[in-house]
Write a protein that holds these residues in place. Structure first.
Motif, PDB file in Angstrom:
ATOM      1  N   PRO A  15      41.754  50.876  38.698  1.00  0.00           N
ATOM      2  CA  PRO A  15      41.126  51.538  37.552  1.00  0.00           C
ATOM      3  C   PRO A  15      41.849  52.820  37.159  1.00  0.00           C
ATOM      4  N   VAL A  16      41.674  53.185  35.901  1.00  0.00           N
ATOM      5  CA  VAL A  16      42.114  54.488  35.413  1.00  0.00           C
ATOM      6  C   VAL A  16      40.959  55.466  35.613  1.00  0.00           C
ATOM      7  N   VAL A  17      41.257  56.636  36.141  1.00  0.00           N
ATOM      8  CA  VAL A  17      40.218  57.634  36.397  1.00  0.00           C
ATOM      9  C   VAL A  17      40.561  58.917  35.659  1.00  0.00           C
ATOM     10  N   ARG A  18      39.604  59.413  34.889  1.00  0.00           N
ATOM     11  CA  ARG A  18      39.730  60.716  34.220  1.00  0.00           C
ATOM     12  C   ARG A  18      38.580  61.580  34.707  1.00  0.00           C
ATOM     13  N   SER A  19      38.897  62.745  35.248  1.00  0.00           N
ATOM     14  CA  SER A  19      37.878  63.611  35.845  1.00  0.00           C
ATOM     15  C   SER A  19      37.673  64.867  35.008  1.00  0.00           C
ATOM     16  N   PHE A  20      36.444  65.333  34.998  1.00  0.00           N
ATOM     17  CA  PHE A  20      36.062  66.551  34.277  1.00  0.00           C
ATOM     18  C   PHE A  20      35.403  67.489  35.276  1.00  0.00           C
ATOM     19  N   PHE A  21      35.954  68.681  35.430  1.00  0.00           N
ATOM     20  CA  PHE A  21      35.464  69.605  36.454  1.00  0.00           C
ATOM     21  C   PHE A  21      34.654  70.718  35.809  1.00  0.00           C
ATOM     22  N   ASP A  22      33.414  70.874  36.276  1.00  0.00           N
ATOM     23  CA  ASP A  22      32.512  71.926  35.798  1.00  0.00           C
ATOM     24  C   ASP A  22      32.552  73.072  36.809  1.00  0.00           C
ATOM     25  N   GLU A  23      33.196  74.164  36.423  1.00  0.00           N
ATOM     26  CA  GLU A  23      33.379  75.267  37.374  1.00  0.00           C
ATOM     27  C   GLU A  23      32.073  75.990  37.694  1.00  0.00           C
ATOM     28  N   GLU A  24      31.093  75.952  36.814  1.00  0.00           N
ATOM     29  CA  GLU A  24      29.822  76.632  37.106  1.00  0.00           C
ATOM     30  C   GLU A  24      29.126  76.018  38.317  1.00  0.00           C
ATOM     31  N   THR A  25      29.235  74.700  38.471  1.00  0.00           N
ATOM     32  CA  THR A  25      28.589  74.023  39.603  1.00  0.00           C
ATOM     33  C   THR A  25      29.606  73.426  40.576  1.00  0.00           C
ATOM     34  N   PHE A  26      30.881  73.625  40.298  1.00  0.00           N
ATOM     35  CA  PHE A  26      31.962  73.110  41.155  1.00  0.00           C
ATOM     36  C   PHE A  26      31.889  71.592  41.297  1.00  0.00           C
ATOM     37  N   THR A  27      31.505  70.913  40.210  1.00  0.00           N
ATOM     38  CA  THR A  27      31.258  69.479  40.229  1.00  0.00           C
ATOM     39  C   THR A  27      32.300  68.717  39.421  1.00  0.00           C
ATOM     40  N   ASP A  30      40.884  50.182  43.945  1.00  0.00           N
ATOM     41  CA  ASP A  30      41.404  50.941  45.090  1.00  0.00           C
ATOM     42  C   ASP A  30      40.879  52.364  45.127  1.00  0.00           C
ATOM     43  N   ALA A  31      39.883  52.671  44.305  1.00  0.00           N
ATOM     44  CA  ALA A  31      39.350  54.034  44.197  1.00  0.00           C
ATOM     45  C   ALA A  31      37.925  54.086  44.738  1.00  0.00           C
ATOM     46  N   ALA A  32      37.660  55.047  45.612  1.00  0.00           N
ATOM     47  CA  ALA A  32      36.322  55.221  46.177  1.00  0.00           C
ATOM     48  C   ALA A  32      35.746  56.551  45.718  1.00  0.00           C
ATOM     49  N   PHE A  33      34.559  56.500  45.149  1.00  0.00           N
ATOM     50  CA  PHE A  33      33.870  57.687  44.650  1.00  0.00           C
ATOM     51  C   PHE A  33      32.778  57.998  45.667  1.00  0.00           C
ATOM     52  N   ILE A  34      32.997  59.060  46.441  1.00  0.00           N
ATOM     53  CA  ILE A  34      32.266  59.220  47.707  1.00  0.00           C
ATOM     54  C   ILE A  34      31.252  60.356  47.680  1.00  0.00           C
ATOM     55  N   GLY A  35      30.992  60.939  46.504  1.00  0.00           N
ATOM     56  CA  GLY A  35      29.927  61.918  46.389  1.00  0.00           C
ATOM     57  C   GLY A  35      30.089  63.093  47.325  1.00  0.00           C
ATOM     58  N   ASP A  36      29.002  63.489  47.990  1.00  0.00           N
ATOM     59  CA  ASP A  36      28.980  64.654  48.880  1.00  0.00           C
ATOM     60  C   ASP A  36      29.065  64.225  50.339  1.00  0.00           C
ATOM     61  N   THR A  37      30.092  63.496  50.702  1.00  0.00           N
ATOM     62  CA  THR A  37      30.331  63.191  52.106  1.00  0.00           C
ATOM     63  C   THR A  37      31.487  64.057  52.594  1.00  0.00           C
ATOM     64  N   LEU A  38      32.635  63.868  51.975  1.00  0.00           N
ATOM     65  CA  LEU A  38      33.838  64.628  52.293  1.00  0.00           C
ATOM     66  C   LEU A  38      34.226  65.538  51.138  1.00  0.00           C
ATOM     67  N   PHE A  39      34.864  66.659  51.489  1.00  0.00           N
ATOM     68  CA  PHE A  39      35.551  67.491  50.511  1.00  0.00           C
ATOM     69  C   PHE A  39      37.057  67.321  50.732  1.00  0.00           C
ATOM     70  N   MET A  40      37.859  68.135  50.041  1.00  0.00           N
ATOM     71  CA  MET A  40      39.292  68.079  50.273  1.00  0.00           C
ATOM     72  C   MET A  40      39.580  68.368  51.751  1.00  0.00           C
ATOM     73  N   LEU A  83      36.184  62.967  44.884  1.00  0.00           N
ATOM     74  CA  LEU A  83      35.109  63.774  45.445  1.00  0.00           C
ATOM     75  C   LEU A  83      34.214  64.316  44.343  1.00  0.00           C
ATOM     76  N   CYS A  84      33.003  64.685  44.720  1.00  0.00           N
ATOM     77  CA  CYS A  84      32.044  65.221  43.748  1.00  0.00           C
ATOM     78  C   CYS A  84      32.186  66.722  43.564  1.00  0.00           C
ATOM     79  N   HIS A  85      32.743  67.421  44.558  1.00  0.00           N
ATOM     80  CA  HIS A  85      32.818  68.879  44.494  1.00  0.00           C
ATOM     81  C   HIS A  85      34.125  69.407  45.072  1.00  0.00           C
ATOM     82  N   ASP A  86      34.478  70.599  44.645  1.00  0.00           N
ATOM     83  CA  ASP A  86      35.524  71.373  45.320  1.00  0.00           C
ATOM     84  C   ASP A  86      35.219  72.852  45.168  1.00  0.00           C
TER      85      ASP A  86
END
Length: 318
Positions: A34-46, A187-197, A233-236
């Motif tokens: 799949p093609v993945v495009r991510s949008f990062f919200d700095e207010e919530t680090f999401t 081949d992409a896993a979206f793992i929420g709040d389990t692991l961070f970087m 990941l869901c957060h950084d």
């Protein structure tokens, strides 16, 4: 560490073996990636992820953000509008609005997005456990359904689905909350709040229903996927010494470098570390509105007789 291609692993965890086989197929065939495009919200680090099949333009939105100002009680849609703009400009057809869990740090924009770009709203089936616990904490009353009916679909461990022609599988990965799910799409896993970087570690496990030991086992399960598996990941929160936000890594990088749970870390040692660390953490700034909204599938509490919705703050409870 066992190998997901090993027959013993297949026999003991056929769901994981199926997910690993799916990843290997996608690594071998670019048409299944799949093609993945991510949008990062700095207010919530999401990080919100829009994943799509380039052949069919079918898509899923994962962990969307509704901007919310706690001091005024006002909701805004800047982050969600960026998702809408991208979907429309790219000619995508959204099939799914996926939630990895009922977030405690940001409000979901899924219903707002559904009204504009469609998609079935889905979450893990154990959301009913979260609804039961937090329904009592917030004294939500009998009018608040605790059966997951606010969502269009409830995933169980091993359920298969698709994003266009790209196969996908849902993995139950409890620990951060009882209802956490990871969605492996190609081949992409979206793992929420389990692991961070790798340089930041792992998610907390001290919310009601959380369990550090379950989190460790869920993480080790995810890390049995092939090393090439892309992890989103869901957060950084930017680890010390790192200047840029990041939300994509791999299973191989996490196994080798994760500061909390790299290969060789013992379960008891992890539980001791995670439990001690969690005791030092403050509750997320937006936990009160987030949980009350997200346990309702992203909808605000029902308006009262004056037509206004209210967020409750239980005193000396959490």
């Amino acid at each position: 560490m066992s190998d997901p291609s090993d027959p013993h692993c297949s026999a003991t965890d056929p769901v994981l073996a199926a997910a690993a086989s799916q990843v290997r197929a996608a690594v071998a065939d670019p048409g299944l990636r799949p093609v993945v495009r991510s949008f990062f919200d700095e207010e919530t680090f999401t990080a919100t992820h829009v994943v799509h099949d380039p052949a069919t333009k079918k898509a899923a939105v994962i962990d969307s953000v509704l901007n919310y100002e706690a001091s005024s009680g006002r909701a805004k849609h800047g982050s969600a509008q960026m998702v809408v703009d991208y979907v429309r400009e790219s000619g995508l057809e959204v099939e799914w609005q996926l939630e990895t869990h009922a977030h405690a740090d940001h409000l979901s924009a899924a219903p707002w997005l559904q009204d504009r770009i469609g998609g079935k709203l889905a979450i893990g089936a154990d959301i009913i456990r979260v609804q039961e616990v937090f329904g009592k904490i917030f004294n939500a009353g009998t009018e608040f359904a605790r059966d997951g009916s606010q969502f269009d679909h409830l995933f169980h461990d091993g359920d298969t689905f698709g994003v266009g022609n790209i196969p996908a599988i849902a993995l139950h990965v409890p620990g951060h909350t009882p209802a956490d799910m990871a969605f492996v799409i190609g081949d992409a896993a979206f793992i929420g709040d389990t692991l961070f970087m790798p340089d930041y570690g792992t998610a907390r496990a001290d919310f009601p229903g959380g369990d550090a030991r379950a989190l460790f086992r869920s993480i080790r399960r995810l890390l049995l996927l092939p090393d090439e598996t892309r992890l989103f990941l869901c957060h950084d929160y930017k680890a010390p010494g790192r200047d840029a936000f990041a939300w994509e890594t791999t299973v191989g990088a996490e196994r080798a470098q994760n500061v909390h749970v790299h290969d060789g870390v013992d379960e008891d040692d992890f539980v001791a570390m995670r439990s001690a660390r969690d005791k030092t953490l403050s509750l997320p700034t937006l936990i009160m509105p987030s949980v009350q909204v997200n346990m309702r599938g992203g909808h605000m509490p029902e308006p009262e007789d004056n037509g206004v919705s209210y967020i409750k703050v239980p005193v000396n409870k959490l």
